[in-house]
Design a protein around this motif. Structure first.
Motif, PDB file in Angstrom:
ATOM      1  N   LEU A  86       6.241 -25.386   0.365  1.00 40.53           N
ATOM      2  CA  LEU A  86       6.737 -24.794   2.402  1.00 40.53           C
ATOM      3  C   LEU A  86       5.355 -24.200   2.663  1.00 40.53           C
ATOM      4  N   ASP A  87       5.530 -23.485   3.951  1.00 41.02           N
ATOM      5  CA  ASP A  87       4.426 -23.352   4.555  1.00 41.02           C
ATOM      6  C   ASP A  87       4.657 -21.934   4.861  1.00 41.02           C
ATOM      7  N   PRO A  88       3.895 -21.359   4.341  1.00 40.30           N
ATOM      8  CA  PRO A  88       4.124 -19.615   4.016  1.00 40.30           C
ATOM      9  C   PRO A  88       3.311 -18.667   4.917  1.00 40.30           C
ATOM     10  N   ASN A  89       3.287 -19.422   6.429  1.00 40.24           N
ATOM     11  CA  ASN A  89       3.534 -18.673   7.490  1.00 40.24           C
ATOM     12  C   ASN A  89       4.836 -19.105   8.340  1.00 40.24           C
ATOM     13  N   LEU A  90       5.775 -19.431   7.578  1.00 39.16           N
ATOM     14  CA  LEU A  90       6.726 -19.948   8.451  1.00 39.16           C
ATOM     15  C   LEU A  90       7.618 -18.318   8.496  1.00 39.16           C
ATOM     16  N   PRO A  91       8.595 -18.059   9.510  1.00 40.11           N
ATOM     17  CA  PRO A  91       9.430 -16.555   9.320  1.00 40.11           C
ATOM     18  C   PRO A  91      10.949 -16.790   8.278  1.00 40.11           C
ATOM     19  N   TRP A  92      11.577 -17.649   8.981  1.00 42.44           N
ATOM     20  CA  TRP A  92      12.284 -18.366   7.297  1.00 42.44           C
ATOM     21  C   TRP A  92      11.936 -18.167   5.771  1.00 42.44           C
ATOM     22  N   VAL A  93      10.891 -18.935   5.289  1.00 43.13           N
ATOM     23  CA  VAL A  93       9.852 -19.054   4.343  1.00 43.13           C
ATOM     24  C   VAL A  93       9.389 -17.416   4.494  1.00 43.13           C
ATOM     25  N   LYS A  94       9.300 -17.257   4.022  1.00 42.62           N
ATOM     26  CA  LYS A  94       8.967 -15.412   4.533  1.00 42.62           C
ATOM     27  C   LYS A  94       9.926 -14.575   3.840  1.00 42.62           C
ATOM     28  N   ARG A  95      10.927 -14.436   4.900  1.00 46.13           N
ATOM     29  CA  ARG A  95      12.654 -14.030   4.390  1.00 46.13           C
ATOM     30  C   ARG A  95      12.715 -14.344   3.047  1.00 46.13           C
ATOM     31  N   THR A  96      13.185 -15.349   3.227  1.00 45.75           N
ATOM     32  CA  THR A  96      13.586 -15.945   1.513  1.00 45.75           C
ATOM     33  C   THR A  96      12.260 -15.685   0.526  1.00 45.75           C
ATOM     34  N   LEU A  97      11.802 -15.616   1.009  1.00 44.43           N
ATOM     35  CA  LEU A  97      10.788 -14.439   0.126  1.00 44.43           C
ATOM     36  C   LEU A  97      10.557 -13.541  -1.061  1.00 44.43           C
ATOM     37  N   GLU A  98      11.223 -12.623   0.201  1.00 45.20           N
ATOM     38  CA  GLU A  98      12.149 -10.923   0.049  1.00 45.20           C
ATOM     39  C   GLU A  98      13.157 -11.268  -0.606  1.00 45.20           C
ATOM     40  N   SER A  99      13.836 -12.322   0.337  1.00 50.13           N
ATOM     41  CA  SER A  99      15.374 -12.546  -0.534  1.00 50.13           C
ATOM     42  C   SER A  99      15.183 -12.623  -2.525  1.00 50.13           C
TER      43      SER A  99
END
Length: 92
Positions: free
Chosen positions: A72-85
């Motif tokens: 996954l691209d770590p810079n994409l907003p949905w990836v950041k949200r998924t990691l936080e979740s």
């Protein structure tokens, strides 16, 4: 050629030079990153911080359905949200 030379050559050729499976070339694991939103299909996530083998953060997700791993691209907003979740769920 003398017999001694032939025996020496055969001994040299018979000595193993190392197993090819032991010779691992360190490099980044992620070559292509998924850009589409697949958050609900992710089962597990592995985050690899930048290191001497790869200068980039790598996020490797395993899908719930078939166990396929996707980078996954770590810079994409949905990836950041998924990691936080996922981090919030692990704290519970």
């Amino acid at each position: 050629m003398s017999v001694v030379s032939i025996v020496a050559l055969l001994v040299f050729l018979a000595v193993p030079q190392g197993d090819a499976s032991e010779q691992v070339i360190p490099r980044c694991q992620c070559i292509n990153n998924e850009k589409r939103t697949i958050g609900r299909h992710i089962g597990q996530v592995q985050v690899i911080q930048p290191n001497s083998h790869c200068p980039y953060m790598e996020i490797i997700a395993t899908l719930k359905t078939d166990g396929i791993t996707i980078c996954l691209d770590p810079n994409l907003p949905w990836v950041k949200r998924t990691l936080e979740s996922l981090r919030a769920q692990q704290r519970l």
